[in-house]
Design a protein around this motif. Structure first.
Motif, short mmCIF file in Angstrom:
data_model
loop_
_atom_site.label_atom_id
_atom_site.label_comp_id
_atom_site.label_asym_id
_atom_site.label_seq_id
_atom_site.Cartn_x
_atom_site.Cartn_y
_atom_site.Cartn_z
N UNK A 1 -6.48 -39.49 -16.23
CA UNK A 1 -5.47 -40.25 -16.99
C UNK A 1 -4.08 -39.90 -16.44
N UNK A 2 -3.39 -40.92 -15.95
CA UNK A 2 -2.04 -40.71 -15.42
C UNK A 2 -0.97 -41.45 -16.18
N UNK A 3 -1.41 -42.36 -17.05
CA UNK A 3 -0.46 -43.24 -17.71
C UNK A 3 -1.04 -43.71 -19.05
N UNK A 4 -0.22 -43.68 -20.11
CA UNK A 4 -0.72 -44.16 -21.40
C UNK A 4 -1.21 -45.61 -21.36
N UNK A 5 -0.55 -46.44 -20.58
CA UNK A 5 -0.98 -47.85 -20.52
C UNK A 5 -2.29 -48.00 -19.76
N UNK A 6 -2.57 -47.09 -18.83
CA UNK A 6 -3.87 -47.06 -18.15
C UNK A 6 -4.95 -46.69 -19.16
N UNK A 7 -4.66 -45.70 -20.00
CA UNK A 7 -5.59 -45.31 -21.07
C UNK A 7 -5.94 -46.54 -21.89
N UNK A 8 -4.91 -47.29 -22.29
CA UNK A 8 -5.12 -48.49 -23.11
C UNK A 8 -6.00 -49.51 -22.38
N UNK B 1 4.66 -50.30 -25.78
CA UNK B 1 4.30 -51.58 -26.42
C UNK B 1 4.60 -52.75 -25.50
N UNK B 2 5.73 -52.68 -24.83
CA UNK B 2 6.04 -53.72 -23.84
C UNK B 2 4.93 -53.77 -22.79
N UNK B 3 4.51 -52.58 -22.34
CA UNK B 3 3.49 -52.49 -21.30
C UNK B 3 2.13 -53.03 -21.71
N UNK B 4 1.80 -52.94 -23.00
CA UNK B 4 0.49 -53.48 -23.40
C UNK B 4 0.57 -54.96 -23.76
N UNK B 5 1.75 -55.54 -23.68
CA UNK B 5 1.84 -57.00 -23.83
C UNK B 5 2.50 -57.49 -25.11
N UNK B 6 3.21 -56.61 -25.83
CA UNK B 6 3.95 -57.07 -27.02
C UNK B 6 5.25 -57.72 -26.53
N UNK B 7 5.51 -58.93 -26.99
CA UNK B 7 6.71 -59.66 -26.55
C UNK B 7 7.97 -59.07 -27.18
#
Ligand code: SF4
Length: 172
Positions: free
Chosen positions: A157-164, A47-53
């Motif tokens: 796909x190497x990373x969940x945040x890349x998937x996002x 969540x931090x990685x997708x931009x949640x403060x």
């Protein structure tokens, strides 16, 4: 840097743009209002990685956990971990969201919802399952990506945040 991602959009984003490892953690949290340590760490960093403060993260976890525990207990036992993920506690190390490799190699016990579902759960969609059974977890994930986006990208796909991020390029 990314703009803040509103937590109000997580339910719809989890269906449209999350890899299965994160979607199942989100759904578990929404349904039982709790996640065990491994899940909180895996999902919290994502969540931090997708931009949640940090502020929104605290609100998000607090809103769910206090559906089944007192606010006091949340503040004492769980708020620390949320701040920790954002390097506000302990060693103040800025932890990166976990890669697929890290998640695939997690040890997952009964009652745990973290890890990679292609490795750790019985998933049920033929071609995706085939890949998972052969041990090609990230290829299964890529097939899942194409299935939910009606695409034919065959991404590595190497990373969940890349998937996002790849998903957001399509659904936005
Ligand atoms: Fe998550 Fe990676 Fe597994 Fe996909 S392959 S479900 S992104 S850990």
């Amino acid at each position: 840097s990314k703009s803040a991602l509103p937590i109000e959009s997580l339910d719809s984003l989890s269906m449209k743009s999350f890899p299965l490892c994160m979607r199942q953690l989100h759904e578990q949290l929404r349904s039982v209002h709790h996640l065990r340590h491994g899940g909180r760490l895996q999902y919290g960093l994502y969540l931090k990685g997708i931009g949640v403060t940090l502020e929104d993260s605290l609100r998000f976890w607090r809103d769910e956990f206090t559906k089944m525990m007192e606010l006091d207990k949340f503040e004492k036992s769980y708020a620390y971990n949320v701040r920790y993920n954002y390097a506000k506690e302990g060693s103040k190390k800025n932890y990166s969201p976990f890669t697929c490799l890290r998640i695939i190699n997690e040890t997952v016990g009964p009652g745990d919802c973290h890890g990679c579902p292609y490795r750790h759960c019985d998933v049920a969609v033929n071609d995706i399952v085939d890949m998972a059974k052969k041990g090609h977890f990230q290829i299964a994930c890529s097939r899942y990506f194409d299935a939910v986006h009606n695409s034919d990208l065959g991404l590595g796909i190497n990373h969940p945040n890349q998937f996002f991020e790849e998903s957001q390029k399509i659904v936005k």
